[in-house]
Each structure stands twice: as C-alpha cells, then as structure tokens.
Write an enzyme that holds these catalytic residues in place. Structure first.
Site, mmCIF file in Angstrom:
data_model
loop_
_atom_site.group_PDB
_atom_site.id
_atom_site.type_symbol
_atom_site.label_atom_id
_atom_site.label_comp_id
_atom_site.label_asym_id
_atom_site.label_seq_id
_atom_site.Cartn_x
_atom_site.Cartn_y
_atom_site.Cartn_z
ATOM 1 N N ASP A 21 0.903 -1.176 -0.009
ATOM 2 C CA ASP A 21 0.103 0.029 -0.100
ATOM 3 C C ASP A 21 0.682 1.320 -0.047
ATOM 4 O OD1 ASP A 21 -2.356 1.472 -0.026
ATOM 5 O OD2 ASP A 21 -2.605 1.535 2.099
ATOM 6 N N ASN A 69 -10.818 -2.846 -6.037
ATOM 7 C CA ASN A 69 -9.929 -1.703 -6.872
ATOM 8 C C ASN A 69 -10.666 -1.574 -8.168
ATOM 9 O OD1 ASN A 69 -6.474 -2.874 -5.742
ATOM 10 N ND2 ASN A 69 -8.214 -1.405 -5.126
ATOM 11 N N SER A 197 -8.012 -5.224 4.893
ATOM 12 C CA SER A 197 -8.482 -4.947 3.327
ATOM 13 C C SER A 197 -8.618 -6.372 2.683
ATOM 14 C CB SER A 197 -7.694 -4.224 2.728
ATOM 15 O OG SER A 197 -7.299 -2.847 3.155
#
Length: 243
Positions: A21, A69, A197
């Site tokens: 990330d 995403n 996540s």
C-alpha cells in the site's frame, strides 16, 4: 490433514504476505500521477523477491489488485492492467532464471484474455522452480475467494463427491485458491494503514501482523529483514498456554 501451527519451530517466517500500500500517495507527494507510484512499486517487488532466500522466506504472497480496486477511476484501472501485462512480459525470464515459482490467485474471469494468457505462461515456465514461491493476488478478495470455494464445495456435495457430515475446518482450505500453500506466518501492510482489506481472511487466522508507516515504493530488503527478525522474537502460542 492440516498441520498444527503450534508445532512449528521458532525462527523467522516461512511465509510472508504483503499488502503493498501507498503507491498513490508516494507519487502524489512528488507531484506525479498515481500510476507513477504504481510503476515504482512494481520495481520494488524484484528487490523483495530476491531478498527472500537469504531471509529464509520460502513463500511470498503479494496483494497486487483487489476485487474492490475496480472502483478506482477508469484511467487508473486501465493503467494498472497495462502495468501488469508489461511486468509479466519483462520479468518472466528473470523470474525463471532466479528459481522463482510464480502462482496467481484471484478470480480471472474479469481479467482480459491477453493478461490471463501471460499469467498462464508465467506459471507454466516457472512451475518447477522452488527457490522462492511467489504468489501474486490479482483481482483477489478474501470474501470472494471463500464464496467461490464454498460454491465448489457445495457442487461436490450435490454431486455426491463429498459427504456433508465430513465437512469440517480442514475441508474448505482444499477449495481455496491457496490450497497448495502454507498459511502466512507474517502479514505486512505498508503505508500506515491498520486494516487487512479483505486479504487472506481464512489463511491469516493465526498470522502475526506488522503495520508499518513506510510507503511501498520505499520499502527495502533491509526493512523486510528487520521485520523477519522481530517476528522471530514473538511468543506464538496459538491459543495455548506455555507450561
């Protein structure tokens, strides 16, 4: 039968999983578009993979693109897909020569045919390698993985291949994308965010976690080594109590 994790010997992690990330923020801090950061992050992968054998890491799993995403801008998603195709094309020979066995996990249905073909080719060319096992999570989500695994399990029950009474916590892992991999010992998330996540939800039930401030393009092999040594000092009891 699944191995009892409490039986593992002390030492560094055998399997490290990384949520890479911070690429976008790294680029924006330099006044550049987010895709600039993604390209820098892709280059960082090579250094980390090459560092694994010396650190005793046999398995490395990296989170490249999540099922969530797709919600990003069309420009960023298209740029990422182009980056994945270029990365695979450029790195296939080097990965094969360095003894890296590459696997992809995630749902390939939504990916374009050219990318899937490149993924298949990379897996085939590196399938017999064993120096490092690199797993790339692409269009991957933990909940999606469990849902797909459960569907396959239910189909086997419906077809009489599996007795419902025999289903237990050791059954589902055989249907997961990661069925040939050990569970991660250590999960690292870069960029200062402290959440998982939707990454390896089932597999990381007893993983150790490290949430670090370093943005992924700045992450180094030295920092990975420090985290592995820190892992080696942890008392992993897996719910038990030391005598």
């Amino acid at each position: 039968m699944l191995k009892d994790p409490s039986s593992e010997t002390a030492g560094g992690p055998r399997h490290v999983a990384i949520i890479m990330d911070g690429n976008g923020r790294w680029a924006q801090a330099r006044g550049r578009p987010r895709l600039f950061g993604h390209h820098a992050g892709a280059r960082r992968v090579r250094e980390v993979v090459e560092a694994c054998p010396e650190l005793g890491i046999e398995y490395l799993t990296i989170f490249a693109f999540s099922t969530e995403n797709w919600k990003r801008t069309q420009v960023e998603v298209a740029g990422l897909m182009t980056l994945f195709r270029r990365y695979i094309t450029k790195e296939t020979r080097a990965l094969a020569e360095r003894g890296v066995c590459v696997r992809f996990i995630g749902d390939r249905v939504r990916l374009d045919n050219k990318l899937v073909a490149l993924m298949d080719t990379l897996e085939e060319k590196t399938r017999d390698n064993a120096r490092v096992n690199l797993t790339i999570a692409l269009n991957y989500g933990g909940r999606d993985e469990v849902a797909r695994a459960t569907k396959r399990l239910a189909q086997d029950v419906a077809q009489g291949k599996l007795n419902p009474d025999d289903v237990d916590e050791e059954t589902l892992p055989r249907y997961l994308d990661t069925c040939v991999l050990p569970d991660p010992d250590l999960v690292i998330r870069t960029s200062g965010e402290a959440r998982i996540s939707n990454f390896l939800l089932w597999q990381s039930a007893y993983s150790e976690y490290e949430f670090i401030d370093t943005l992924w393009p700045d992450f180094t092999a030295d920092e990975l080594g420090h985290l592995c040594r820190s892992y080696g000092t942890r008392d992993r009891r897996f719910g038990a109590v030391r005598a």
